[in-house]
Design an enzyme around this catalytic site. Sequence first.
Site, PDB file in Angstrom:
ATOM      1  N   GLU A  37      32.796   9.848  91.771  1.00 47.75           N
ATOM      2  CA  GLU A  37      31.485   9.844  92.419  1.00 47.75           C
ATOM      3  C   GLU A  37      31.567   9.944  93.934  1.00 47.75           C
ATOM      4  O   GLU A  37      30.723  10.571  94.568  1.00 47.75           O
ATOM      5  CB  GLU A  37      30.707   8.586  92.037  1.00 47.75           C
ATOM      6  N   ASP A  44      30.630   4.486  89.682  1.00 49.00           N
ATOM      7  CA  ASP A  44      29.314   4.750  89.109  1.00 49.00           C
ATOM      8  C   ASP A  44      29.053   3.749  87.992  1.00 49.00           C
ATOM      9  O   ASP A  44      29.261   4.037  86.808  1.00 49.00           O
ATOM     10  CB  ASP A  44      29.269   6.187  88.575  1.00 49.00           C
ATOM     11  N   LYS A  74      34.225   5.063  95.250  1.00 52.15           N
ATOM     12  CA  LYS A  74      32.856   4.678  94.895  1.00 52.15           C
ATOM     13  C   LYS A  74      32.703   4.787  93.383  1.00 52.15           C
ATOM     14  O   LYS A  74      32.956   5.837  92.803  1.00 52.15           O
ATOM     15  CB  LYS A  74      31.839   5.574  95.600  1.00 52.15           C
TER      16      LYS A  74
END
Length: 327
Positions: free
Chosen positions: A177, A32, A30
């Site tokens: 993240e 950011d 994931k």
Amino acid sequence: MTLPFIAPMLATSGTLPPVAQDARWAYETKQDGQRAVVYLPGDGSVMLRARSGEDITAAYPELRPLGDALGGTPAVLDGEVLALDDEGRADFQLLQPRMGLVQAPARAARLAAKTPVHLVLFDVMHLAGRSLTALPYTRRRVGLERLGLEGPFWSTPSALVGHGREALEATRAHGLEGLVCKRLDSAYEPGVRSRAWIKIRNMRTADVLVGGWQPGRGRLTGLPGAVLVGQRAAGRALRYVGSVGTGWSEAERAGLAELLRAAATDACPFDPEPSAPGAHWVLPRLVGEVRFSTRTRAGLLRQPSWLRLRTDLTPEESAADLPDTPA
């Protein structure tokens, strides 16, 4: 070629799939950054649209050469625009100055030369005049990787099939993240927040000292809308680390209001004093535990939420093991 507008598919917050289903899922880091749908008409141009549909191409001039990457083959791709720190990790704070420069191309060009962004590509929804949204993730992913989109400011990181627990632990170990879990048989659902994509954000906890509060509005009138919190190493000044406005029940918020009024003071306990309109200062003797995602480069907590009041800790005990500099 005129390409179709495709709204990005969105992930739902959740947890890792059951171990028995692990092999049916792919796992991607994931990121950011800023979500971007990339339109390549095949004429050498490129257009980037944000999740809102806004044209953000002008904010990222370093990505214009991507328009030639596929020659005359038109495509619509999904990805994330990142700004990387010195360790190669996405830093949203570094990206923020770039995000508002759609109407300031000269400044965008100057910042691009100083701190270029990097575009991570993770899906292809339209290719060579054909919609791929109905195809399963596995076929779209193979098609994306065959495009060979690796360049100075863009890349196609690999995805891991299975081994979700190990993948999540790796993101935590590297300070990333979180993780996005994608079902292998899932179609691309434009504009839909789907359970076929699950996002897991790595959250951390910290003990903080409450140094002030800001009044709530509406039904929260007379109650704290947010508390202003800080941290310090033993013997040091209290450093402001953020404003926390979520995480309480109504009863907990009312109880906290009484404690804050009892600790009222005219002097700001933070050094330096933060910009906090309408703030009421309190003696920093209440210790709270908060959950947060990451810290900004200035040491502020991102996405903090209140967990509990630490009545078992004194202010001195809460500060004993805090770092001198932002983590």
